[in-house]
Design an enzyme around this catalytic site. Structure first.
Site, short mmCIF file in Angstrom:
data_model
loop_
_atom_site.label_atom_id
_atom_site.label_comp_id
_atom_site.label_asym_id
_atom_site.label_seq_id
_atom_site.Cartn_x
_atom_site.Cartn_y
_atom_site.Cartn_z
N LYS A 261 6.78 27.66 62.89
CA LYS A 261 5.57 26.57 62.76
C LYS A 261 5.81 25.77 63.69
CE LYS A 261 5.54 27.47 57.57
NZ LYS A 261 5.96 27.06 56.47
N GLN B 32 9.87 23.14 53.36
CA GLN B 32 9.76 24.64 53.43
C GLN B 32 10.63 24.92 52.02
OE1 GLN B 32 8.86 26.77 55.81
NE2 GLN B 32 9.50 28.06 54.24
N ASP C 169 0.31 21.65 52.89
CA ASP C 169 0.60 23.17 52.44
C ASP C 169 -0.48 23.27 51.24
OD1 ASP C 169 2.23 24.98 53.58
OD2 ASP C 169 4.33 23.86 52.66
#
Ligand code: NDP
Length: 294
Positions: free
Chosen positions: A53, A97, A120
């Site tokens: 990322k 994460q 997200d």
């Protein structure tokens, strides 16, 4: 003839498009979009995902920062970092994460993320807005699946889309999105308690597989001409490889691919689109952030 839903090539195209937008922003004196990530602990796969990322962010001209926190950090400390990022005007969006260490309540952590920075798309506000068809950050993997289908001109209207898996991050949002007007599919969602799974998957015109079990879907479970999206990704120990492993999906591609009209490879299918979707969401957050501030 089977055609490939080539996520790798498409992701490069979309990255180019994003990079062009960023160049325009900075040429006009704006600061680049900024994506941050919180990484807790030393999990190898999570470290790889975050590194990818970060790399992709730099490729399109974003700023990126990673908050690396120790495995034994308390939930309260993680919440403090989230609060800091929620209030940092120079950060447009951030991700936590997953998975988090067991002593930390994942949902509590997700709920603490400001919906405006939740790139997200995991917070209840964003999921709710998505289900209502309102402006939202769409979770990256389902958004990537949609992009792959749309950009390859796959006909979806009136098709029977079967989604196997009902996780909050993949199966559930994917099923919802495929049922909406942009796709107009008739959707069936399957999970571990589904009876006669093969009977249902064989009815799929479009089959989205997000089970988390290596090579689970076999040739007898799909019909000829199916459009098949394999979300699964697994590292299988393999002494013949330099890396010590090879990658496979939730689908047994060696026997299934020849039956498909379109199929995602593993790797190089959904994975690259997932990262690109996160970048798109960050750009969306940046634009909203800068509009609000005038
Ligand atoms: P989860 O483990 O959270 O969910 C798996 C789902 O599959 C559950 O809903 C489960 O049902 C269902 N399932 C499990 N076994 C069966 C079975 N025998 N028959 C039918 N359904 C079953 O996984 P995720 O959704 O997070 O991920 C799925 C896969 O996708 C994984 O391989 C993951 O690594 C990969 N992935 C890939 C990404 C990418 O970018 N390429 C991103 C995210 C994930 P139940 O709810 O009943 O337990």
């Amino acid at each position: 003839m089977t055609q490939i839903l080539d996520g790798k090539t498409l992701s490069l195209q979309i990255k180019d498009e994003i990079a062009n937008e960023v160049r325009k922003i900075t040429a006009n004196g704006g600061r680049p979009p900024h994506l941050a990530a919180i990484l807790v602990g030393e999990d190898g796969a999570s470290q790889t995902y975050v590194a990818n990322k970060e790399k992709s962010s730099h490729e399109v001209g974003f700023m990126s920062s990673v908050y690396r926190l120790p495995e034994n950090i308390s939930e309260e400390e993680v919440l403090k970092v989230i609060d800091f990022l929620n209030n940092d005007e120079e950060v447009d969006g951030f991700i936590v994460q997953l998975p988090l260490p067991k002593h930390i309540d994942e949902q509590k952590v997700i709920n603490a993320i400001s919906p405006n920075k939740d790139v997200d798309g995991f917070t209840p506000i964003n999921i709710g807005n998505m289900v209502l068809g309102q402006e939202a950050f769409i979770p990256a993997t389902p958004k990537g699946i949609c992009t792959l289908l749309q950009r390859n001109g796959i006909e979806t209207e009136g098709m029977h889309c079967v989604v196997v898996g009902r996780s909050n991050i993949v199966g559930t949002p994917a099923a919802n999105l495929m049922s909406r007007k942009a796709f107009n599919c008739t959707v069936t969602m399957c999970h571990s308690r589904t009876r006669n799974l093969a009977e249902i998957t064989r009815q799929a015109d479009i089959l989205v597989v997000a089970i988390g079990k290596p090579e689970f879907i076999t040739a007898d479970m799909v019909k000829d001409g199916v459009v098949l999206v394999d979300v699964g990704i697994h590292r299988i120990p393999d002494s013949t490889k330099k890396s010590g492993y090879h990658l496979c999906g939730d689908v047994k591609h060696s026997e299934v691919d020849s039956k498909c009209s379109w199929v995602t490879p593993v790797p190089g299918g959904v994975g690259p689109l997932t990262i690109v979707s996160l970048l798109q969401n960050t750009l969306q957050a940046y634009k909203a952030n800068n509009t609000v501030r005038g």
